[in-house]
Design a protein around this motif. Structure first.
Motif, short mmCIF file in Angstrom:
data_model
loop_
_atom_site.label_atom_id
_atom_site.label_comp_id
_atom_site.label_asym_id
_atom_site.label_seq_id
_atom_site.Cartn_x
_atom_site.Cartn_y
_atom_site.Cartn_z
N TRP A 89 21.83 -8.45 30.75
CA TRP A 89 21.15 -8.51 29.46
C TRP A 89 20.28 -9.76 29.35
O TRP A 89 19.18 -9.71 28.79
CB TRP A 89 22.20 -8.49 28.34
CG TRP A 89 21.63 -8.65 26.96
CD1 TRP A 89 20.98 -7.71 26.22
CD2 TRP A 89 21.66 -9.83 26.15
NE1 TRP A 89 20.60 -8.22 25.00
CE2 TRP A 89 21.01 -9.52 24.93
CE3 TRP A 89 22.18 -11.12 26.34
CZ2 TRP A 89 20.86 -10.46 23.91
CZ3 TRP A 89 22.03 -12.05 25.33
CH2 TRP A 89 21.38 -11.72 24.12
N ILE A 90 20.77 -10.88 29.86
CA ILE A 90 19.98 -12.11 29.84
C ILE A 90 18.64 -11.88 30.54
O ILE A 90 17.57 -12.27 30.04
CB ILE A 90 20.75 -13.27 30.50
CG1 ILE A 90 21.95 -13.69 29.64
CG2 ILE A 90 19.83 -14.46 30.77
CD1 ILE A 90 21.58 -14.36 28.35
N HIS A 91 18.67 -11.24 31.72
CA HIS A 91 17.42 -10.94 32.44
C HIS A 91 16.58 -9.94 31.66
O HIS A 91 15.35 -10.10 31.56
CB HIS A 91 17.75 -10.39 33.82
CG HIS A 91 18.31 -11.39 34.77
ND1 HIS A 91 17.53 -12.37 35.36
CD2 HIS A 91 19.58 -11.58 35.23
CE1 HIS A 91 18.30 -13.12 36.15
NE2 HIS A 91 19.54 -12.67 36.07
N PHE A 92 17.21 -8.91 31.12
CA PHE A 92 16.50 -7.86 30.39
C PHE A 92 15.75 -8.45 29.19
O PHE A 92 14.60 -8.06 28.92
CB PHE A 92 17.52 -6.81 29.94
CG PHE A 92 16.97 -5.77 29.01
CD1 PHE A 92 16.23 -4.70 29.48
CD2 PHE A 92 17.22 -5.85 27.63
CE1 PHE A 92 15.72 -3.74 28.63
CE2 PHE A 92 16.72 -4.89 26.77
CZ PHE A 92 15.97 -3.84 27.27
N MET A 93 16.37 -9.38 28.47
CA MET A 93 15.77 -9.92 27.26
C MET A 93 14.52 -10.75 27.56
O MET A 93 13.68 -10.94 26.67
CB MET A 93 16.80 -10.77 26.51
CG MET A 93 17.90 -9.96 25.85
SD MET A 93 17.23 -8.76 24.67
CE MET A 93 16.51 -9.85 23.46
N ARG A 94 14.39 -11.23 28.76
CA ARG A 94 13.19 -12.00 29.10
C ARG A 94 11.94 -11.11 29.19
O ARG A 94 10.82 -11.61 29.22
CB ARG A 94 13.41 -12.75 30.41
CG ARG A 94 14.43 -13.86 30.28
CD ARG A 94 14.83 -14.45 31.61
NE ARG A 94 15.82 -15.53 31.44
CZ ARG A 94 16.69 -15.89 32.37
NH1 ARG A 94 16.72 -15.27 33.54
NH2 ARG A 94 17.54 -16.87 32.14
N TYR A 95 12.17 -9.79 29.27
CA TYR A 95 11.06 -8.86 29.39
C TYR A 95 10.92 -7.95 28.16
O TYR A 95 9.93 -7.22 28.05
CB TYR A 95 11.24 -7.98 30.63
CG TYR A 95 11.22 -8.77 31.92
CD1 TYR A 95 10.02 -9.03 32.58
CD2 TYR A 95 12.40 -9.27 32.46
CE1 TYR A 95 10.00 -9.77 33.76
CE2 TYR A 95 12.39 -10.00 33.64
CZ TYR A 95 11.19 -10.25 34.28
OH TYR A 95 11.16 -10.97 35.45
N ASP A 96 11.89 -7.97 27.27
CA ASP A 96 11.88 -7.07 26.12
C ASP A 96 10.87 -7.57 25.08
O ASP A 96 10.98 -8.69 24.57
CB ASP A 96 13.28 -6.99 25.51
CG ASP A 96 13.40 -5.91 24.45
OD1 ASP A 96 12.42 -5.17 24.24
OD2 ASP A 96 14.47 -5.80 23.82
#
Length: 831
Positions: free
Chosen positions: A164-171
């Protein structure tokens, strides 16, 4: 008031574990079994849990007041029931005042425990909680995907939280909603789930005395995905392992609250949050001494059904004479739908004996169907399979033909999955409709009018009908050459078979007086276009069809070496007794028998008679069930045709009512309920305590089938009293998530749990009634108490009022287990 500096991480860790244990697991669609959604609250009494749920979510364990008012108007709740409820609660009130109060809206309904997103949404007029749940849900759907997506999720090899931490950098979605600086804040946010939980609780300055409620409310806000991650943890614990996804999910939900609090430029929401934290940190207001009218009416509703309990039982003067061998015997699952068919069968065939036993027939196995790559567990989810039994052809079949059938099935299943993936993928949906839309019209018309079967049964795809009859359960590893696969599916060792067979027969109460033909009847539901179809199949078989369990049990009990070994254990099955497997279709009330070509010539006449009885019983059962299914013409031919059409109608939202209206569980000899109309509302488990000197069977019944029946009962209960959180909404809007994880209602929101509205309501009125399970057991009181003393789970359910426990005395009268942990001659039922 304890501040955030007064506690350490280990104390918070304990609260996190406690919050996680309050969540009930959500099984996937491939085995969508019923689970008590209140499982984590059973350490509280039923009405304490009601107060907890009202405090956290705003909805407790009672229906809206309009429901009770309607039950009062139609006579389902009577003044006598209300007076009995008032006595049970020790209240001195006038019934007329109750009638007046139930017509009014609840005064001062308690506000649910608010998260920061709730406060922020109220302050700004935007649904921030809905936005956050949507983002978490879409992320979880991608992370947990089981093959539905065309592209693999890039961070699936990391933990749920770290992904999720990685995902949020692109959301980009938060930016659209006006959130600025989120990428930078995520970069500085803790990289572990535990660190994020600690940071969030501290940043939000949650008072220590409110932390328990805050953590539970956070999980409750994403209850569907919390249930899924709890299921993963359940499966890991069975393996002696751990799974941190549930804690990760909690960390993600708390992180959203804390990050929005940190990045929120306006003070209004923050100020209201601080005021809310002061309010929840204040000492709780002592509860009113007056019992809420909703609780009294719910109690009266249950009392109204309990008054009927004596009428379900035969007293000593009405017990039938059961001496002598029956002309045939049939063992059905304890499922409430079997009760109607059993009663019909006993009516058309007075010499036939029926018995009730859990539909997996006591075989602790996983089953590998011919051509499948993965075995499926066919036993209650409380147990773990001890054996893997495969399906194959007999040795007389040409090996070359078998291999061709296997290849054909593999290819057909693979093509079906590929075709479905193509049709549902985002890149081809519009092109597919444009290209073949009109060409697909004949198929749609045929499916709608019942000319074609919309979806073939997945277990039988690619196998010709003539080959079906030759498929047999493979009990022995010596026959492994007839199937291929990477699983260690060695069957049931010959040395283990006598013990398993003896256990099966003893637990179903069939150790003497065998008939010439003994049917073992599982059950399944033939529906199409229904993502939650496994909820209509056998709960005792882990949400699978009971066909495999019945076939394996019959093969085991017909096995000659096993029978010879059983004689040494005191179970002498006569040579002329033949076990025959079948499956009851609970939609059409048709029973299919298997391997009729293998029936000995000496038994063909007996089996032909049994087939006729089953046909006649099916007609009678359909007539009774048609009252709930269709209000139109009820002639036999019309009813049969309509029900078959419903089973094949891809647009039918109510093919059957499944276990709706379930209300009681009876463990007693069949003679106690023989010829009694139980209206398809009772789980019927045969049990004669006189044949159970050690009370081992009683212990098994109270710790397995009774628990499963309670789970089913509570799933229906929760889906009705709290449909928004514990139901699954409108079936028409269901979309499958992640391949077989669960369903969305529409294209987003939280993962839905529980049952659809159409499973409980016929469009005009409720079909189900929210009643706690009434358990009636015919056994000595001290034996029942012994089981409760040895099994904490059972004792808690009984003593905390999650089930109503009654003992059936020899004279047929009922004794109720009371709050004082004593037996009382029941006054409500008039006993």
């Amino acid at each position: 008031m304890m501040t955030v500096t007064d506690w350490d991480v280990s104390q918070l860790r304990d609260k996190v574990e406690r919050a996680c244990k309050r969540i009930a697991p959500l099984w996937p669609l491939k085995s969508f079994v019923a689970v008590n959604p209140y499982m984590g609250l059973t350490h509280q009494s039923f009405w304490e849990a009601h107060a907890t749920l009202e405090r956290i979510g705003g909805t407790g364990l009672c229906m809206p007041r309009t429901y009770y008012w309607q039950q009062l108007k139609n006579g389902r709740i009577t003044h006598k029931d209300l007076r009995a409820a008032l006595r049970e609660w020790g209240c001195v009130r006038d019934v007329s005042s109750l009638e007046q109060e139930i017509t009014q809206n609840r005064p001062g309904a308690q506000m649910p425990f608010a998260l920061f997103t709730d406060i922020l949404g109220h302050a700004e007029g935007q649904d921030w909680s809905g936005f956050v749940v949507e983002r978490i849900s879409q992320y979880c759907a991608a992370y947990f995907d089981e093959g539905q997506a065309l592209w693999p999720f890039p961070w699936s090899d990391q933990s749920l939280y770290q992904g999720w931490i990685h995902f949020m950098r692109y959301d980009k979605s938060p930016g659209i909603w006006g959130v600025r600086g989120l990428r930078e804040a995520i970069g500085a946010w803790p990289d572990s789930a535990e660190g994020a939980i600690v940071q969030a609780v501290r940043d939000l300055d949650v008072p220590w005395q409110a932390v328990d409620d805050y953590l539970y409310a956070a999980l409750w806000s994403v209850g569907g995905w919390a249930g899924w991650t709890r299921y993963r943890l359940w499966q890991a614990e069975l393996r002696g392992d751990d799974d941190g996804a549930l804690r990760d999910l909690l960390a993600i939900r708390l992180s959203w609250d804390a990050l929005l609090y940190k990045l929120q430029p306006r003070e209004t929401g923050k100020r209201q949050w601080r005021e809310w934290m002061v309010k929840v940190s204040e000492p709780p207001i002592p509860p009113e001494t007056a019992i809420p009218v909703d609780v009294i009416f719910q109690t009266a509703l249950e009392i109204g059904y309990q008054r009927q309990l004596p009428g379900l039982l035969n007293g000593p003067s009405r017990l039938p004479n059961t001496q002598g061998n029956p002309v045939a015997q049939a063992v059905f699952c304890i499922d409430v739908r079997s009760e109607i068919f059993r009663r019909a069968l006993e009516t058309v065939a007075p010499g036939m004996q029926t018995l009730g036993f859990a539909g997996f027939f006591g075989i602790p196995m996983a089953y590998l169907r011919f051509g499948d790559l993965e075995p499926q567990a066919h036993l209650p989810v409380l147990f773990t399979p001890a054996y893997c039994v495969s399906e194959g052809f007999d040795h007389q079949q040409n090996p070359t033909v078998i291999e061709k059938m296997r290849i054909r099935r593999h290819l057909t299943v693979h093509l079906a999955k590929t075709w479905k993936m193509f049709k549902t993928s985002a890149s081809s949906t519009f092109a597919f409709v444009e290209a073949v839309g009109m060409l697909w019209a004949p198929k749609l018309i045929g499916d709608s009018l019942g000319w074609t079967r919309p979806v073939p049964h997945p277990d039988r795809v690619g196998i010709p009908g003539t080959m079906h009859r030759r498929l047999q359960p493979v009990l022995s590893h010596r026959e492994r050459s007839i199937w291929s696969g990477h699983h260690n599916c060695t069957g049931i060792p010959e040395s283990d078979r006598p013990a398993i067979a003896a256990s099966v027969l003893r637990n179903m109460g069939l150790i003497t007086d065998f008939a010439r033909v003994v049917l073992l009847v599982g059950h399944r539901s033939s529906t199409v276009n229904n993502p939650q179809a496994t909820a209509l199949d056998c709960g005792a078989c882990g949400g699978q069809s009971g066909e495999a369990s019945a076939r394996v049990a019959a093969a085991l009990l017909n096995d000659a070496p096993t029978r010879r070994a059983l004689k040494q254990q005191g179970i002498d099955i006569p040579d002329e007794t033949y076990f025959l497997a079948g499956v009851h279709d609970t939609v059409t009330d048709e029973v299919q028998l298997f391997h009729l070509d293998a029936v000995p010539l000496s038994h063909t006449g007996d089996v032909a008679q049994v087939v006729q009885w089953l046909t006649d019983a099916g007609q009678m059962a359909r007539q009774e069930r048609a009252i709930l299914v269709d209000r139109g013409d009820r002639s036999r031919s019309v009813v049969h045709a309509k029900i078959r059409q419903r089973a094949q109608d891809w647009a039918e939202v109510r093919p059957e009512w499944a276990l709706a209206r379930n209300a009681a569980f009876v463990a007693a000899p069949r003679s106690r309920t023989w010829q009694r109309d139980l209206a398809g509302r009772v789980f019927l488990h045969d049990y004669d305590w006189r044949r159970d000197p050690s009370f081992h069977r009683l212990e098994l019944i109270m710790t397995a089938p009774m628990i499963v029946a309670h789970w089913i009962n509570m799933q229906y209960y929760g889906s009705m009293v709290d449909p928004r959180r514990l139901g699954s909404g409108n079936k028409v809007l269901h979309n499958v998530v992640g391949g077989s994880i669960g369903v969305f209602e529409g294209n987003g929101g939280d993962l839905r749990v529980g049952l659809a509205w159409q499973s409980l309501h016929d469009g005009i009125e409720w079909v189900h009634e929210p009643l706690r399970l009434n358990v009636l057991i015919e056994a000595p009181q001290d034996a029942i108490e012994m089981v409760m003393a040895h099994h904490e789970t059972v004792r808690i359910l009984v003593e905390n009022g999650w089930i109503h426990l009654f003992q059936i005395a020899d004279d047929g009268y009922l004794h109720r287990w009371g709050w004082d942990k004593q037996w009382h001659r029941d006054e409500i039922t008039g006993s």
